[in-house]
Scaffold this active site. Structure first.
Site, mmCIF file in Angstrom:
data_model
loop_
_atom_site.group_PDB
_atom_site.id
_atom_site.type_symbol
_atom_site.label_atom_id
_atom_site.label_comp_id
_atom_site.label_asym_id
_atom_site.label_seq_id
_atom_site.Cartn_x
_atom_site.Cartn_y
_atom_site.Cartn_z
ATOM 1 N N PHE A 162 -1.142 6.858 2.555
ATOM 2 C CA PHE A 162 -0.313 7.772 3.501
ATOM 3 C C PHE A 162 0.567 7.070 4.461
ATOM 4 C CE2 PHE A 162 -4.132 10.702 2.100
ATOM 5 C CZ PHE A 162 -3.299 11.615 1.791
ATOM 6 N N GLY A 163 -0.254 6.116 4.921
ATOM 7 C CA GLY A 163 0.651 5.078 5.847
ATOM 8 C C GLY A 163 1.910 4.458 5.443
ATOM 9 N N GLU A 168 -18.820 17.626 1.262
ATOM 10 C CA GLU A 168 -18.229 18.278 0.235
ATOM 11 C C GLU A 168 -18.536 17.922 -1.172
ATOM 12 O OE1 GLU A 168 -14.206 18.245 3.193
ATOM 13 O OE2 GLU A 168 -14.489 16.651 1.499
ATOM 14 N N GLY A 228 0.721 -1.307 -0.024
ATOM 15 C CA GLY A 228 0.024 0.084 0.243
ATOM 16 C C GLY A 228 0.767 1.186 0.093
ATOM 17 N N ALA A 242 -5.990 10.864 7.053
ATOM 18 C CA ALA A 242 -4.591 10.735 6.573
ATOM 19 C C ALA A 242 -3.717 11.168 7.923
ATOM 20 C CB ALA A 242 -4.366 11.834 5.522
#
Length: 432
Positions: free
Chosen positions: A19-20, A175, A16, A320
């Protein structure tokens, strides 16, 4: 068996490039390890701005960056574009469609996907928003709905085409609703001769009693009022009970005819828990110990939306900053073990705050005791998101696009590309 790096140093495999996963790789830049980063895409996507790709504010390249370029100066990383298929714990290999990759340390940062709460048959009719493909397909469906409405002579069909239903009143739903309203009320108004895009009906449906439940009630109420002022119909306490190609049905029997429906109501973790044969929670997240390692497997770590932390560590939101903090912690644990040093203690999440934008000059921000709304909240939201983008080019491109949109109300990425995949979605004008 695939082993892109044939060396004697400890092998760290990261599944993956979100972000992580990126944070783990970067955190091990100076450690004597060989890293293989695996992802089915060759890019890192800034998910918080996907909705702006879907609503034609930004192009995909504005919020995505090639992973190989991001890590090009880090000599101990090899990038492999592959689909993860499982984990062989006994053999210590990550299984992919390109072969098995051996590891000494494994980090699963495979994120989450949409959850339809037991109604997976709704997925073809109400797509969610998790990657670039989702965003560009959704952009197509929104724009084609207006094109078909321009071409049709049937008033009932036109009303259905110009009815947009967003299901889920969290930040993504809010949003999206605000952005679709701005597209219809402003950006597209001068472009059509036979329809008035301002007559489009935009509905935001939330099963709970208020929007943005993680925010204080006062900010939820502000969001509700601002969306209604923008022309969005907000329906709270109205769960969806049925969904098909041309309508949604709400509890109580109300049926809303709509060709374009967007799912923003929930997520579930990737299949990491199943790959490991580990215990998972109700959302499918893999239960981990306080150091983010899987119980009984100290060499395997899980971070981000895929991890379910022990209750004593408190709730950790699927955002995030949380994934990045987990990535930093796992990198520190691995580096300490490789270096023969004591590993850091338990993971501690530090919540910086919550943000959600509603539309032009309107957002809500909660930072400890500080609460911002209106233009100040909107400006703060914009600065934070530009700051966290990867790469100076992306920051500049996004800032310039936002400035252009603010001054002209025009959206530069209004291209209709790709092919329809949603059986309930509008087709191209030539297919009317």
């Amino acid at each position: 068996m695939v082993d892109p790096v044939q060396r004697t140093r400890p092998r760290v495999v990261i599944a993956g490039a979100g972000f992580g996963g990126l944070q783990v790789a970067r955190g091990l830049a100076s450690s004597p390890v060989d890293i293989t980063l695996v992802d089915r895409h060759n890019y890192h996507c800034f998910q918080p701005l996907l909705y702006q790709v879907a609503t034609a504010v930004l192009s995909p390249a504005d919020i995505a960056w090639p992973v190989r370029h991001i890590l090009s100066r880090q000599d101990n990383v090899t990038m492999l574009m592959a689909q993860v298929e499982g984990v062989d714990r006994a053999a210590r290999t990550l299984l992919t469609d390109q072969g098995a990759i051996p590891y000494d340390f494994l980090v699963l940062a495979t994120g989450a996907t949409h959850s339809y709460f037991g109604h997976d048959d709704w997925a073809p009719f109400a797509p969610g928003l998790k990657d670039i493909e989702d965003a560009t397909q959704l952009r197509r469906e929104i724009l084609v709905a207006f094109e078909r409405a321009e071409a049709t002579q049937d008033e009932a069909t036109r009303r259905k085409l110009l009815t947009f239903v967003i299901i889920g009143g969290g930040p993504t739903g809010v949003e999206l609703a605000g952005a679709v309203a701005e597209v219809a009320r402003h950006s597209l108004t001068p472009d059509f001769k036979h329809i008035d895009p301002r007559t489009a009906r935009i509905l935001l449906i939330e099963a709970g009693e208020r929007l943005l439940p993680v925010f204080p009630p006062k900010l939820s109420a502000y969001t509700h009022r601002r969306l209604e002022a923008m022309g969005v119909e907000v329906l709270t306490g109205r769960p969806v009970v049925a969904c098909s190609g041309d309508h949604v049905e709400l509890a109580g029997g109300e049926r809303i005819m709509s060709s374009t429906k967007i799912w923003a109501a929930g997520v579930r973790a990737s299949a990491a828990g199943q790959w490991l044969g580990a215990e998972t929670d109700r959302a499918g997240r893999c239960r981990v110990d306080a150091d983010l390692a899987v119980a009984g497997a100290p060499e395997i770590f899980v971070v981000g939306d895929t991890a379910a932390l022990p209750p004593e560590l408190g709730p950790v939101p699927g955002i995030a900053p949380a994934a990045k903090q987990m990535g930093d912690h796992v990198a520190a644990v691995i580096a300490a073990r490789v270096g023969g040093r004591p590993a850091p203690g338990r993971f501690r999440y530090r919540h910086a705050g919550d943000l959600a934008t509603i539309g032009r000059n309107a957002a809500v921000v909660k930072l400890g005791r500080l609460e911002l709304t209106g233009f100040l909240g909107w400006a703060f939201w914009g600065v934070v998101h530009v700051y966290f983008l990867v790469g100076a080019r992306n920051r500049f491109a996004v800032a310039m696009n936002w400035l252009w949109n603010y001054l002209t109300r025009q959206r530069a990425a209004r291209l209709i590309t790709g092919k329809p995949s949603n059986p309930g979605a509008p087709q191209g004008p030539s297919e009317v």
